[in-house]
Design a protein around this motif. Structure first.
Motif, PDB file in Angstrom:
ATOM      1  N   TYR A 114       0.823  -1.210   0.000  1.00 11.61           N
ATOM      2  CA  TYR A 114       0.000   0.000   0.000  1.00 11.61           C
ATOM      3  C   TYR A 114       0.859   1.262   0.000  1.00 11.61           C
ATOM      4  O   TYR A 114       0.656   2.168  -0.822  1.00 11.61           O
ATOM      5  CB  TYR A 114      -0.921   0.002   1.220  1.00 11.61           C
ATOM      6  CG  TYR A 114      -1.696   1.299   1.358  1.00 11.61           C
ATOM      7  CD1 TYR A 114      -2.732   1.605   0.485  1.00 11.61           C
ATOM      8  CD2 TYR A 114      -1.363   2.234   2.342  1.00 11.61           C
ATOM      9  CE1 TYR A 114      -3.428   2.798   0.585  1.00 11.61           C
ATOM     10  CE2 TYR A 114      -2.055   3.430   2.455  1.00 11.61           C
ATOM     11  CZ  TYR A 114      -3.083   3.709   1.576  1.00 11.61           C
ATOM     12  OH  TYR A 114      -3.763   4.897   1.676  1.00 11.61           O
ATOM     13  N   LEU A 122      -6.227   3.805  -4.983  1.00 15.07           N
ATOM     14  CA  LEU A 122      -7.223   2.763  -4.714  1.00 15.07           C
ATOM     15  C   LEU A 122      -8.540   2.979  -5.447  1.00 15.07           C
ATOM     16  O   LEU A 122      -9.126   2.028  -5.974  1.00 15.07           O
ATOM     17  CB  LEU A 122      -7.479   2.659  -3.206  1.00 15.07           C
ATOM     18  CG  LEU A 122      -6.326   2.135  -2.345  1.00 15.07           C
ATOM     19  CD1 LEU A 122      -6.777   1.991  -0.897  1.00 15.07           C
ATOM     20  CD2 LEU A 122      -5.811   0.802  -2.868  1.00 15.07           C
ATOM     21  N   THR A 139      -8.530  -5.392   0.639  1.00 16.44           N
ATOM     22  CA  THR A 139      -9.458  -4.925   1.671  1.00 16.44           C
ATOM     23  C   THR A 139      -9.784  -6.047   2.651  1.00 16.44           C
ATOM     24  O   THR A 139      -9.873  -5.831   3.862  1.00 16.44           O
ATOM     25  CB  THR A 139     -10.757  -4.400   1.026  1.00 16.44           C
ATOM     26  OG1 THR A 139     -10.431  -3.405   0.044  1.00 16.44           O
ATOM     27  CG2 THR A 139     -11.671  -3.774   2.061  1.00 16.44           C
ATOM     28  N   LEU A 151      -7.018   2.178   4.115  1.00 17.51           N
ATOM     29  CA  LEU A 151      -7.731   1.751   2.907  1.00 17.51           C
ATOM     30  C   LEU A 151      -9.162   2.266   2.926  1.00 17.51           C
ATOM     31  O   LEU A 151      -9.682   2.749   1.916  1.00 17.51           O
ATOM     32  CB  LEU A 151      -7.745   0.223   2.807  1.00 17.51           C
ATOM     33  CG  LEU A 151      -6.417  -0.518   2.719  1.00 17.51           C
ATOM     34  CD1 LEU A 151      -6.667  -2.011   2.543  1.00 17.51           C
ATOM     35  CD2 LEU A 151      -5.575  -0.004   1.575  1.00 17.51           C
TER      36      LEU A 151
END
Length: 377
Positions: A114, A122, A139, A151
Motif C-alpha cells: 500500500y 485505490l 481490503t 484503505l
C-alpha cells in the motif's frame, strides 16, 4: 461484473518425500522465468498453486518467494512517478497472481504494497474492470490490521463512483471488513445512505434495507419496475446487518410479509434476517414475528427459510413459540423434506396432542436459555 469465485477449501493428504524435490525444481524453474510466470495465464496459474502449497507446507519458502516476486514486479519500467505494479494489476493474468500474493502476504508486505505502490490509487483501481478484484482482496486481507483504516478512508472518497461503476464487490468487501474489524461501521453506514440516495430526507432512512439487499438506489427501487424480478447476480450487502442495527430493524419492519418471506428464502437475505432478529429484544423480535404471521408454513418448507425459522425459534420466548406452533400445527408439514425437520424440532405433535407437556418443556428450555445468558453476561 461477476465476482471471482471464492478460494476453494484445500485438503491435506500424505504425499511422497520426492514431491518436495520436484517442488523445488518447479520453484527454481518458475523463478528463473519470472517474466513468463507473471504474464502468461497458464504459467501464472501454476505459480499461484505453487505459492498456495508453499504457504501451507513451506511457509519460509513462501515468504521468500513472495518477496522476490514483489521485487520483480516493482522493478519493471513504468512512467516516471508511477509504480509498475499498477500495470500488472490491470493485466488479466498478472492480477490473478497478485490476488494470490495479497491473500498469502504477511502484514509487513501488505503495508509495503500500500505505502509504496497503491496509496492514492485505490479508487482508480477499484473502478478498473480487472484491478478492482485485487483491491477487494487487499481490503479483505487488511481487515485485522491497522492498514484497513487507511484503505477505508481512501476508498470511502470514491464510494458513489464505485457504486455507479457496478463494481459492487468492492463495496460489499468494504462492509464485510468493517464488520470483521469492528471499525468505521457508522461512517460506512452514513456514506451508504448517501450513495443509495436515502440519506435525505430523513424519512428515507427506514427504506434502506431493501436498497442494500437489491443494490439499487432509492429512485430505481421505489419508482420503477427494475426491482421486480431482478436477476442481478451481484452479492448483496449482507454484512451491513452488523452495522447500525436500530436503523436496519426499523427498515425491516417496513417490509411487507411477502418481502420478508422473500428475504427469508434468499441465500443472503436469510442471513440478514436471522442476524437482525435473533439478537433482538423479546419486544423487538415480536414486532418482526407479527409481520411474519401467515408466512411460517412457507418458511418451513424452504431450505433457507426453515433454518431462519429454527434460529428464530431458539431465541424466542414461549409466547412467541406458541404463536409460531399454532400456525404451523394447522399444516401437513411431515411430508415436506425441510418442514418435517421443523415439525420434529418444534415438537408439534406434542403441541397438538399434549399441550400442557409441550408448554412445560418450552418453559424449561426458556429458563435454561435465560440462565445461560446471565452467566455469559
Amino acid at each position: 461484473a461477476k465476482e471471482r469465485s471464492s478460494v476453494p477449501q484445500l485438503t491435506d493428504f500424505d504425499i511422497p518425500t520426492s514431491f518436495w524435490y520436484e517442488l523445488k525444481s518447479l520453484t527454481d524453474a518458475l523463478m528463473d522465468n519470472l517474466n513468463l510466470s507473471v504474464t502468461d495465464a497458464a504459467a501464472s496459474a501454476v505459480f499461484q498453486t505453487m505459492l498456495t502449497v508453499c504457504h501451507r507446507k513451506r511457509p519460509k519458502l513462501c515468504k521468500q518467494l513472495l518477496k522476490r516476486i514483489m521485487e520483480y514486479l516493482s522493478s519493471r519500467s513504468a512512467a516516471p512517478g508511477v509504480s509498475p505494479l499498477l500495470v500488472f494489476l490491470k493485466d488479466q493474468a498478472s492480477s490473478h497472481l497478485i490476488d494470490t500474493i495479497i491473500q498469502l502476504a504477511h502484514k509487513s508486505l501488505l503495508r509495503d504494497l500500500y505505502k509504496n505502490h497503491l496509496k492514492g490509487q485505490l479508487v482508480d483501481l477499484a473502478l478498473h474492470p480487472i484491478a478492482n478484484f485485487p483491491i477487494q482482496r487487499l481490503t479483505a486481507a487488511s481487515a485485522k490490521h491497522n492498514l484497513f483504516l487507511k484503505l477505508f478512508d481512501e476508498l470511502l472518497q470514491g464510494l458513489e463512483a464505485i457504486l455507479a461503476s457496478g463494481h459492487m464487490g468492492v463495496i460489499v468487501q468494504l462492509a464485510e471488513s468493517c464488520a470483521e474489524s469492528e471499525e468505521k461501521q457508522e461512517e460506512l453506514m452514513q456514506c451508504l445512505l448517501h450513495a443509495f440516495h436515502c440519506a435525505e430526507p430523513g424519512s428515507r432512512h427506514i427504506r434502506c434495507l431493501p436498497l442494500f439487499m437489491s443494490l439499487l438506489t432509492y429512485e430505481v427501487y421505489y419508482r420503477s419496475d427494475t426491482a421486480e424480478g431482478s436477476t442481478d447476480t451481484e452479492a448483496p450487502l449482507s454484512s451491513i446487518c452488523y452495522h447500525d442495527r436500530p436503523l436496519l430493524l426499523s427498515s425491516l419492519r417496513t417490509l411487507t410479509p411477502a418481502d420478508l418471506l422473500t428475504l427469508a428464502t434468499d441465500p443472503a437475505g436469510s442471513h440478514v434476517l436471522q442476524a437482525l432478529i435473533t439478537p433482538s429484544s423479546d419486544k423487538g423480535r415480536g414486532k418482526i414475528l407479527k409481520r411474519l404471521e401467515g408466512q411460517y408454513v412457507k418458511m418451513a418448507c424452504s431450505r433457507l427459510g426453515s433454518r431462519v425459522l429454527e434460529a428464530v425459534w431458539r431465541s424466542s420466548s414461549v409466547t412467541h413459540r406458541q404463536n409460531i406452533a399454532q400456525e404451523l400445527g394447522k399444516a401437513n408439514l411431515r411430508s415436506d423434506q425441510f418442514a418435517r425437520h421443523v415439525w420434529a424440532k418444534f415438537a408439534l405433535s406434542h403441541f397438538a396432542h399434549r399441550r400442557a407437556h409441550w408448554q412445560e418443556i418450552q418453559t424449561g428450555e426458556s429458563k435454561k436459555r435465560n440462565l445461560l445468558s446471565e452467566i455469559l453476561e
